[in-house]
Scaffold this motif. Structure first.
Motif, PDB file in Angstrom:
ATOM      1  N   ILE A  75       0.851  -1.188   0.000  1.00  0.00           N
ATOM      2  CA  ILE A  75       0.000   0.000   0.000  1.00  0.00           C
ATOM      3  C   ILE A  75       0.883   1.234   0.000  1.00  0.00           C
ATOM      4  CG2 ILE A  75      -1.721   1.311   1.352  1.00  0.00           C
ATOM      5  CD1 ILE A  75      -2.636  -1.515   2.400  1.00  0.00           C
ATOM      6  N   PHE A  76       0.529   2.223  -0.821  1.00  0.00           N
ATOM      7  CA  PHE A  76       1.265   3.488  -0.845  1.00  0.00           C
ATOM      8  C   PHE A  76       0.575   4.472   0.100  1.00  0.00           C
ATOM      9  CE2 PHE A  76       1.989   2.217  -5.518  1.00  0.00           C
ATOM     10  CZ  PHE A  76       3.016   1.357  -5.157  1.00  0.00           C
ATOM     11  N   SER A  77       1.358   5.219   0.866  1.00  0.00           N
ATOM     12  CA  SER A  77       0.804   6.053   1.941  1.00  0.00           C
ATOM     13  C   SER A  77      -0.060   7.201   1.428  1.00  0.00           C
ATOM     14  CB  SER A  77       1.939   6.608   2.804  1.00  0.00           C
ATOM     15  OG  SER A  77       2.511   7.754   2.194  1.00  0.00           O
ATOM     16  N   ALA A  78      -0.776   7.820   2.366  1.00  0.00           N
ATOM     17  CA  ALA A  78      -1.702   8.909   2.052  1.00  0.00           C
ATOM     18  C   ALA A  78      -0.994  10.128   1.463  1.00  0.00           C
ATOM     19  CB  ALA A  78      -2.455   9.325   3.319  1.00  0.00           C
ATOM     20  N   HIS A  79       0.334  10.216   1.669  1.00  0.00           N
ATOM     21  CA  HIS A  79       1.071  11.405   1.224  1.00  0.00           C
ATOM     22  C   HIS A  79       1.351  11.395  -0.278  1.00  0.00           C
ATOM     23  CE1 HIS A  79       2.228  10.303   5.394  1.00  0.00           C
ATOM     24  NE2 HIS A  79       1.882  11.552   5.600  1.00  0.00           N
ATOM     25  N   GLY A  80       1.187  10.224  -0.921  1.00  0.00           N
ATOM     26  CA  GLY A  80       1.475  10.118  -2.352  1.00  0.00           C
ATOM     27  C   GLY A  80       2.904   9.677  -2.608  1.00  0.00           C
ATOM     28  N   VAL A  81       3.130   9.145  -3.803  1.00  0.00           N
ATOM     29  CA  VAL A  81       4.458   8.637  -4.168  1.00  0.00           C
ATOM     30  C   VAL A  81       4.856   9.145  -5.554  1.00  0.00           C
ATOM     31  CG1 VAL A  81       4.317   6.522  -2.785  1.00  0.00           C
ATOM     32  CG2 VAL A  81       3.455   6.498  -5.138  1.00  0.00           C
ATOM     33  N   PRO A  82       6.168   9.211  -5.834  1.00  0.00           N
ATOM     34  CA  PRO A  82       6.596   9.560  -7.186  1.00  0.00           C
ATOM     35  C   PRO A  82       6.060   8.544  -8.197  1.00  0.00           C
ATOM     36  CG  PRO A  82       8.445   9.632  -5.656  1.00  0.00           C
ATOM     37  CD  PRO A  82       7.303   9.015  -4.921  1.00  0.00           C
ATOM     38  N   LYS A  83       5.879   8.981  -9.424  1.00  0.00           N
ATOM     39  CA  LYS A  83       5.338   8.136 -10.499  1.00  0.00           C
ATOM     40  C   LYS A  83       6.140   6.845 -10.685  1.00  0.00           C
ATOM     41  CE  LYS A  83       2.735   9.946 -14.385  1.00  0.00           C
ATOM     42  NZ  LYS A  83       2.709  10.896 -15.492  1.00  0.00           N
ATOM     43  N   ALA A  84       7.434   6.920 -10.402  1.00  0.00           N
ATOM     44  CA  ALA A  84       8.322   5.769 -10.598  1.00  0.00           C
ATOM     45  C   ALA A  84       7.954   4.593  -9.687  1.00  0.00           C
ATOM     46  CB  ALA A  84       9.770   6.180 -10.337  1.00  0.00           C
ATOM     47  N   VAL A  85       7.293   4.864  -8.551  1.00  0.00           N
ATOM     48  CA  VAL A  85       7.016   3.802  -7.579  1.00  0.00           C
ATOM     49  C   VAL A  85       5.940   2.833  -8.084  1.00  0.00           C
ATOM     50  CG1 VAL A  85       6.265   3.282  -5.222  1.00  0.00           C
ATOM     51  CG2 VAL A  85       7.848   5.168  -5.631  1.00  0.00           C
ATOM     52  N   PRO A  86       4.726   3.309  -8.483  1.00  0.00           N
ATOM     53  CA  PRO A  86       3.760   2.358  -9.045  1.00  0.00           C
ATOM     54  C   PRO A  86       4.256   1.715 -10.341  1.00  0.00           C
ATOM     55  CG  PRO A  86       2.892   4.608  -9.128  1.00  0.00           C
ATOM     56  CD  PRO A  86       4.127   4.641  -8.309  1.00  0.00           C
TER      57      PRO A  86
END
Length: 316
Positions: A75-86
């Motif tokens: 799960i990716f956190s509520a803060h958001g992740v860089p596009k590279a992660v998904p």
């Protein structure tokens, strides 16, 4: 011994916002659907009590994707992740659920749209904060310039002053951000702003409640984590609004009672990632020491709710 009288003003709204509520629900539903362990990249929200509670139920918190096995959900956190992660998760054929707050996702979409229109982005945010990292990571390197203060605006080295847009981190001080926006517009008159304020409704509402409460109290406590941007901003807003003592506490055990000696009025609020149980704990600590009168300071009524991703609503 007779307890001294104290009036405690309780801010409303306070505590959990819809994005935090949704993110926690996502982890809980993932554990129900797929069993433990479920991996979470970064703290789901910035609150130790919440994170420890989810950890006890089988959530494993990691900082990077390569710490997760490919056969368990992440799960990716509520803060958001860089596009590279998904993109990396998809490449590794991992099952992932994005718990990014929809209001942060709105900023990501905004940044992408401006980029498509050939504009370079200026982001108002805090360097190193996961939300800032995630938002800047939506675009190629160099396409998002970060400013934290009015002074940073003067130092900006932009590609073309006629082709600029700005976005903001969602958890900033409304007043400080207004000053930075004014400086950006003064230096770059053509700069394009968001259609609607990027700072989220919950951040704004909690800051408004603090401003309303501050003139009535001698001291103010903000329940929240030291790595929570919106909680730290509440302390700053309280101090700027005239409260001579404003302090961040994670739990009742952190209260400095000596600093409160002799006061007859205290304000209490909580950051958007602090659960109500911790606020109740603080109130109980005051009840044990004072003859307490509680008055709620209501400045807004919140009824926002965000749906969890469809993958969690579908049967296993």
């Amino acid at each position: 011994m007779t307890k001294p009288p104290l009036t405690l003003y309780l801010a409303a709204p306070r505590g959990f916002c819809a994005g935090v509520d949704r993110a926690i629900k996502i982890v809980e539903m993932a554990l129900e659907k797929w069993g433990a362990p479920v991996y979470v990249r970064h703290e789901i929200v910035h609150n130790r009590y919440v994170v420890d509670g989810l950890r006890a139920r089988g959530a494993v918190f990691v900082e990077e994707l390569d710490e997760c096995p490919t056969d368990r959900p992440v799960i990716f956190s509520a803060h958001g992740v860089p596009k590279a992660v998904p993109a990396e998760a998809a490449k590794r054929q991992m099952l992932y659920v994005d718990a990014t707050c929809p209001l942060v996702s709105k900023v990501h979409i905004e940044a992408a749209r401006h980029h498509e229109n050939g504009l370079q982005m200026v982001m108002i945010g805090h360097e190193g904060h996961p939300e800032t990292i995630g938002t800047m990571g939506q675009l190629p390197p160099g396409e998002v310039l970060l400013v934290e203060t009015v002074a940073d605006v003067a130092k900006l080295n932009v590609r073309d002053p006629e082709k600029l847009a700005f976005i903001t981190q969602t958890t900033l001080s409304v007043d400080d951000t207004a000053d930075i926006v004014a400086a950006l517009k003064a230096r770059f008159p053509a700069i394009v702003g968001p259609h609607k304020e990027d700072i989220c409704y919950a951040t704004t509402n909690r800051q408004d409640a603090v401003k309303a409460m501050a003139p009535r109290v001698e001291a103010m406590l903000v329940v929240g984590a030291p790595n929570s941007s919106n909680s730290k901003r509440l302390v700053e807003v309280g101090a700027k609004a005239g409260c001579s003592y404003a302090q961040l506490v994670q739990r009742a055990a952190d209260i400095d009672w000596r600093a409160l000696a002799g006061v007859s009025s205290v304000g209490v609020t909580a950051g958007a990632s602090a659960p109500e149980i911790l606020i109740d704990e603080v109130l109980d600590a005051f009840r044990a020491r004072y003859d307490l009168t509680i008055e709620e300071v209501v400045t807004a009524d919140e009824n926002v709710e965000f749906k969890v991703p469809r993958i969690l609503r579908e049967p296993a």
